[in-house]
Design a protein around this motif. Structure first.
Motif, PDB file in Angstrom:
ATOM      1  N   TYR A 177       0.835  -1.200   0.000  1.00 47.34           N
ATOM      2  CA  TYR A 177       0.000   0.000   0.000  1.00 47.34           C
ATOM      3  C   TYR A 177       0.875   1.258   0.000  1.00 47.34           C
ATOM      4  O   TYR A 177       1.778   1.421   0.825  1.00 47.34           O
ATOM      5  CB  TYR A 177      -0.935   0.028   1.205  1.00 47.34           C
ATOM      6  N   GLY A 178       0.603   2.150  -0.966  1.00 46.63           N
ATOM      7  CA  GLY A 178       1.346   3.403  -1.064  1.00 46.63           C
ATOM      8  C   GLY A 178       2.756   3.252  -1.610  1.00 46.63           C
ATOM      9  O   GLY A 178       3.535   4.202  -1.580  1.00 46.63           O
ATOM     10  N   ARG A 179       3.100   2.060  -2.142  1.00 43.80           N
ATOM     11  CA  ARG A 179       4.468   1.803  -2.594  1.00 43.80           C
ATOM     12  C   ARG A 179       4.543   1.621  -4.116  1.00 43.80           C
ATOM     13  O   ARG A 179       5.440   0.947  -4.625  1.00 43.80           O
ATOM     14  CB  ARG A 179       5.046   0.577  -1.898  1.00 43.80           C
ATOM     15  N   ALA A 180       3.646   2.244  -4.859  1.00 48.20           N
ATOM     16  CA  ALA A 180       3.670   2.129  -6.320  1.00 48.20           C
ATOM     17  C   ALA A 180       5.028   2.563  -6.861  1.00 48.20           C
ATOM     18  O   ALA A 180       5.624   3.543  -6.397  1.00 48.20           O
ATOM     19  CB  ALA A 180       2.561   2.975  -6.931  1.00 48.20           C
ATOM     20  N   ASP A 181       5.528   1.792  -7.833  1.00 52.66           N
ATOM     21  CA  ASP A 181       6.794   2.043  -8.531  1.00 52.66           C
ATOM     22  C   ASP A 181       8.028   1.744  -7.687  1.00 52.66           C
ATOM     23  O   ASP A 181       9.153   2.010  -8.127  1.00 52.66           O
ATOM     24  CB  ASP A 181       6.870   3.492  -9.043  1.00 52.66           C
ATOM     25  N   LEU A 182       7.827   1.173  -6.509  1.00 54.20           N
ATOM     26  CA  LEU A 182       8.951   0.740  -5.681  1.00 54.20           C
ATOM     27  C   LEU A 182       9.091  -0.778  -5.800  1.00 54.20           C
ATOM     28  O   LEU A 182       8.130  -1.478  -6.135  1.00 54.20           O
ATOM     29  CB  LEU A 182       8.729   1.131  -4.220  1.00 54.20           C
ATOM     30  N   PRO A 183      10.274  -1.318  -5.526  1.00 46.69           N
ATOM     31  CA  PRO A 183      10.449  -2.772  -5.645  1.00 46.69           C
ATOM     32  C   PRO A 183       9.733  -3.529  -4.537  1.00 46.69           C
ATOM     33  O   PRO A 183       9.693  -3.094  -3.385  1.00 46.69           O
ATOM     34  CB  PRO A 183      11.963  -2.954  -5.544  1.00 46.69           C
ATOM     35  N   CYS A 184       9.182  -4.669  -4.897  1.00 48.34           N
ATOM     36  CA  CYS A 184       8.535  -5.549  -3.922  1.00 48.34           C
ATOM     37  C   CYS A 184       9.580  -6.059  -2.935  1.00 48.34           C
ATOM     38  O   CYS A 184      10.667  -6.484  -3.332  1.00 48.34           O
ATOM     39  CB  CYS A 184       7.885  -6.726  -4.656  1.00 48.34           C
ATOM     40  N   ASN A 185       9.240  -6.010  -1.662  1.00 45.32           N
ATOM     41  CA  ASN A 185      10.164  -6.477  -0.634  1.00 45.32           C
ATOM     42  C   ASN A 185      10.417  -7.976  -0.714  1.00 45.32           C
ATOM     43  O   ASN A 185      11.407  -8.477  -0.183  1.00 45.32           O
ATOM     44  CB  ASN A 185       9.616  -6.141   0.758  1.00 45.32           C
ATOM     45  N   GLN A 186       9.517  -8.686  -1.404  1.00 42.30           N
ATOM     46  CA  GLN A 186       9.596 -10.145  -1.446  1.00 42.30           C
ATOM     47  C   GLN A 186      10.321 -10.662  -2.683  1.00 42.30           C
ATOM     48  O   GLN A 186      11.107 -11.608  -2.598  1.00 42.30           O
ATOM     49  CB  GLN A 186       8.185 -10.728  -1.385  1.00 42.30           C
ATOM     50  N   CYS A 187      10.065 -10.048  -3.843  1.00 35.60           N
ATOM     51  CA  CYS A 187      10.641 -10.580  -5.083  1.00 35.60           C
ATOM     52  C   CYS A 187      11.411  -9.557  -5.913  1.00 35.60           C
ATOM     53  O   CYS A 187      12.104  -9.918  -6.866  1.00 35.60           O
ATOM     54  CB  CYS A 187       9.544 -11.195  -5.952  1.00 35.60           C
TER      55      CYS A 187
END
Length: 269
Positions: free
Chosen positions: A237-247
């Protein structure tokens, strides 16, 4: 808008300061919020409250004659202060206690509510609500059954208060990410196994958020003025265009049901 954890945090913060105290005055400074402020509130003078609980995003403040039903709306806050302290702009409702403290409801946008529920009755706004997400009534089996005829997006379904209460936009996004379910997947196409995962993660996310004091948004602070800290732990949530913490894939943003939705295109299917 404050969601279930923020309302639960507010309720927990208020309880020690308002339950068991005798009311000496009730002041309605703005009679028109989302609905007219209940005039029955003025009949509480002389009474002592027995308890306060949360139902969905409503707080029910119980008395011998009934319950004051309070909703924070989009921007509402409640705080307990000295009764002699100056009113703030947008302080619309006040309850004064015999120890010279006061509960004040502040709501700049006036979408909150102060309603009255007579003893033994249930207000219409409460009568059609689904189960509480943290109760035993809500589990994967129930969720799968509730979704059997719903062809719309799963995210919209879990945000529907007739399915389950209090799972707002933030927590729906986070729970779906943890379950690996794409927010646009048809609700009736989510298997029983995945419904069990989703129900479990909804409980986990909400419990963690409550433990952290709710999520800090523009309008929400706890009753003591301190913010919630769950926002520091959001995965999508609120992290558009940032890398996924998982993959490591880039988080996407898409409007679903007129609400901004955030998801990982690789982790969620």
């Amino acid at each position: 808008m404050p969601e279930l954890p923020e309302v639960e945090t507010t309720k927990n913060g208020l309880a020690p300061h308002i339950v068991g105290k005798r009311i000496t005055a009730v002041n309605i400074y703005q009679p028109q919020l989302r609905w007219p402020v209940a005039e029955e509130a003025t009949t509480l003078v002389g009474l002592v409250s027995s308890d306060i609980e949360r139902r969905a995003k409503y707080m029910l403040w119980h008395f011998s004659t009934g319950s004051l039903v309070m909703h924070l709306g989009m921007s509402g806050t409640m705080r307990v202060v000295s009764a002699q302290s100056a009113l703030k702009k947008h302080d619309h409702f006040e309850v004064v206690f015999d120890d010279r403290t006061a509960l004040r409801f502040n709501d700049p946008r006036r979408f909150g509510a102060i309603l009255w529920q007579p003893k033994g009755e249930t207000l219409k706004v409460l009568s059609q609500l689904g189960p509480e997400p943290l109760s035993d009534d809500f589990d994967g089996q129930y969720l799968h059954q509730a979704l059997t005829k719903r062809k719309g997006a799963i995210k919209n379904a879990v945000m529907d208060n007739k399915v389950v209460v209090g799972v707002g936009n933030i927590y729906a996004s986070e729970s779906l990410f943890m379950s690996g379910i794409h927010p646009k997947r048809a609700a009736n196409k989510v298997s029983l196994a995945r419904c069990k995962l989703l129900a479990g993660f909804i409980k986990t996310v909400l419990e963690k958020a409550i433990g952290e004091g709710g999520t800090t948004l523009k309008d929400f602070t706890q009753t003591d003025g301190s913010p919630g800290y769950f926002a520091q732990q959001l995965n999508v949530y609120g992290r558009a265009d940032l890398p996924c913490n998982q993959c490591g894939a880039i988080i996407k943003k898409q409007v679903i049901g007129q609400r901004s939705s955030f998801y990982c295109p690789k982790c969620q299917r």
